[in-house]
Design a protein around this motif. Structure first.
Motif, PDB file in Angstrom:
ATOM      1  N   ILE A 133      63.489  65.178  51.505  1.00 39.49           N
ATOM      2  CA  ILE A 133      62.697  66.401  51.429  1.00 39.49           C
ATOM      3  C   ILE A 133      61.232  66.032  51.245  1.00 39.49           C
ATOM      4  O   ILE A 133      60.916  65.072  50.530  1.00 39.49           O
ATOM      5  CB  ILE A 133      63.172  67.336  50.295  1.00 39.49           C
ATOM      6  CG1 ILE A 133      62.427  68.671  50.347  1.00 39.49           C
ATOM      7  CG2 ILE A 133      63.047  66.660  48.945  1.00 39.49           C
ATOM      8  CD1 ILE A 133      63.028  69.750  49.479  1.00 39.49           C
ATOM      9  N   ASP A 134      60.360  66.767  51.902  1.00 45.20           N
ATOM     10  CA  ASP A 134      58.926  66.611  51.688  1.00 45.20           C
ATOM     11  C   ASP A 134      58.529  67.473  50.502  1.00 45.20           C
ATOM     12  O   ASP A 134      59.085  68.558  50.294  1.00 45.20           O
ATOM     13  CB  ASP A 134      58.132  67.081  52.911  1.00 45.20           C
ATOM     14  CG  ASP A 134      58.357  66.206  54.130  1.00 45.20           C
ATOM     15  OD1 ASP A 134      58.651  65.010  53.967  1.00 45.20           O
ATOM     16  OD2 ASP A 134      58.254  66.736  55.249  1.00 45.20           O
ATOM     17  N   ASP A 135      57.539  67.024  49.736  1.00 45.99           N
ATOM     18  CA  ASP A 135      57.055  67.815  48.605  1.00 45.99           C
ATOM     19  C   ASP A 135      56.603  69.192  49.062  1.00 45.99           C
ATOM     20  O   ASP A 135      56.890  70.201  48.408  1.00 45.99           O
ATOM     21  CB  ASP A 135      55.895  67.100  47.898  1.00 45.99           C
ATOM     22  CG  ASP A 135      56.334  65.814  47.204  1.00 45.99           C
ATOM     23  OD1 ASP A 135      57.551  65.553  47.105  1.00 45.99           O
ATOM     24  OD2 ASP A 135      55.442  65.076  46.752  1.00 45.99           O
ATOM     25  N   GLU A 136      55.914  69.257  50.199  1.00 48.57           N
ATOM     26  CA  GLU A 136      55.422  70.527  50.713  1.00 48.57           C
ATOM     27  C   GLU A 136      56.561  71.468  51.070  1.00 48.57           C
ATOM     28  O   GLU A 136      56.474  72.679  50.874  1.00 48.57           O
ATOM     29  CB  GLU A 136      54.514  70.310  51.941  1.00 48.57           C
ATOM     30  CG  GLU A 136      53.238  69.557  51.641  1.00 48.57           C
ATOM     31  CD  GLU A 136      53.445  68.037  51.547  1.00 48.57           C
ATOM     32  OE1 GLU A 136      54.454  67.501  52.090  1.00 48.57           O
ATOM     33  OE2 GLU A 136      52.614  67.385  50.909  1.00 48.57           O
ATOM     34  N   GLU A 137      57.630  70.911  51.602  1.00 46.38           N
ATOM     35  CA  GLU A 137      58.809  71.710  51.952  1.00 46.38           C
ATOM     36  C   GLU A 137      59.413  72.339  50.687  1.00 46.38           C
ATOM     37  O   GLU A 137      59.785  73.517  50.686  1.00 46.38           O
ATOM     38  CB  GLU A 137      59.837  70.818  52.645  1.00 46.38           C
ATOM     39  CG  GLU A 137      61.068  71.519  53.140  1.00 46.38           C
ATOM     40  CD  GLU A 137      62.044  70.568  53.822  1.00 46.38           C
ATOM     41  OE1 GLU A 137      63.043  71.082  54.357  1.00 46.38           O
ATOM     42  OE2 GLU A 137      61.843  69.339  53.814  1.00 46.38           O
ATOM     43  N   LEU A 138      59.483  71.567  49.613  1.00 43.93           N
ATOM     44  CA  LEU A 138      59.991  72.083  48.341  1.00 43.93           C
ATOM     45  C   LEU A 138      59.058  73.152  47.779  1.00 43.93           C
ATOM     46  O   LEU A 138      59.501  74.211  47.341  1.00 43.93           O
ATOM     47  CB  LEU A 138      60.177  70.946  47.342  1.00 43.93           C
ATOM     48  CG  LEU A 138      60.665  71.337  45.947  1.00 43.93           C
ATOM     49  CD1 LEU A 138      61.980  72.107  46.012  1.00 43.93           C
ATOM     50  CD2 LEU A 138      60.794  70.101  45.070  1.00 43.93           C
ATOM     51  N   GLU A 139      57.755  72.875  47.816  1.00 45.43           N
ATOM     52  CA  GLU A 139      56.776  73.857  47.326  1.00 45.43           C
ATOM     53  C   GLU A 139      56.883  75.171  48.099  1.00 45.43           C
ATOM     54  O   GLU A 139      56.874  76.250  47.506  1.00 45.43           O
ATOM     55  CB  GLU A 139      55.359  73.287  47.444  1.00 45.43           C
ATOM     56  CG  GLU A 139      55.092  72.142  46.500  1.00 45.43           C
ATOM     57  CD  GLU A 139      53.813  71.387  46.814  1.00 45.43           C
ATOM     58  OE1 GLU A 139      53.100  71.736  47.793  1.00 45.43           O
ATOM     59  OE2 GLU A 139      53.518  70.422  46.087  1.00 45.43           O
ATOM     60  N   ASP A 140      57.007  75.087  49.423  1.00 42.46           N
ATOM     61  CA  ASP A 140      57.132  76.293  50.257  1.00 42.46           C
ATOM     62  C   ASP A 140      58.398  77.070  49.910  1.00 42.46           C
ATOM     63  O   ASP A 140      58.378  78.301  49.843  1.00 42.46           O
ATOM     64  CB  ASP A 140      57.133  75.933  51.747  1.00 42.46           C
ATOM     65  CG  ASP A 140      55.782  75.445  52.246  1.00 42.46           C
ATOM     66  OD1 ASP A 140      54.761  75.626  51.536  1.00 42.46           O
ATOM     67  OD2 ASP A 140      55.749  74.868  53.359  1.00 42.46           O
ATOM     68  N   ALA A 141      59.495  76.366  49.696  1.00 42.22           N
ATOM     69  CA  ALA A 141      60.764  77.030  49.371  1.00 42.22           C
ATOM     70  C   ALA A 141      60.689  77.719  48.012  1.00 42.22           C
ATOM     71  O   ALA A 141      61.212  78.829  47.847  1.00 42.22           O
ATOM     72  CB  ALA A 141      61.908  76.023  49.392  1.00 42.22           C
TER      73      ALA A 141
END
Length: 104
Positions: free
Chosen positions: A87-95
């Protein structure tokens, strides 16, 4: 009158949802190196976002071990799977942001 009661109902239903914390769940195995790596990666992201991180060992329950098999680590946000293996950090932040917005 109906407009006012509609507004108060919306406020009442919104208040608890915005105070409930978003939960990030990481499904892991103790013997999984990738699981340890992803846990180290997302722990500070979850802390910075102010969300709870729950780590679940899939081998603790037969049903989870069968469901996830070798498909770990798996990241869920409010019980919705958003990533498997990486997982990318940005992907987690967006979710997390999307989960918060869905509660508003």
């Amino acid at each position: 009158m109906n407009d006012q009661s509609g507004d108060s109902t919306a406020e009442a239903s919104t208040a608890p949802a915005t105070t409930a914390p978003v939960t990030v769940t990481l499904m892991v195995r103790r013997t999984c190196g990738s699981c340890a790596r992803v846990r180290e990666q997302i722990s500070p992201v979850c802390a910075a976002l102010g969300v709870r991180l729950e780590v679940v060992d899939v081998d603790a329950e037969t049903a989870l071990a069968v469901e996830f098999g070798d498909r770990v680590p798996v990241v869920l946000v409010d019980d919705e799977e958003i990533a498997c293996w990486e997982i990318d950090d940005e992907e987690l932040e967006d979710a997390v942001r999307a989960a918060r917005a869905a509660r508003a």
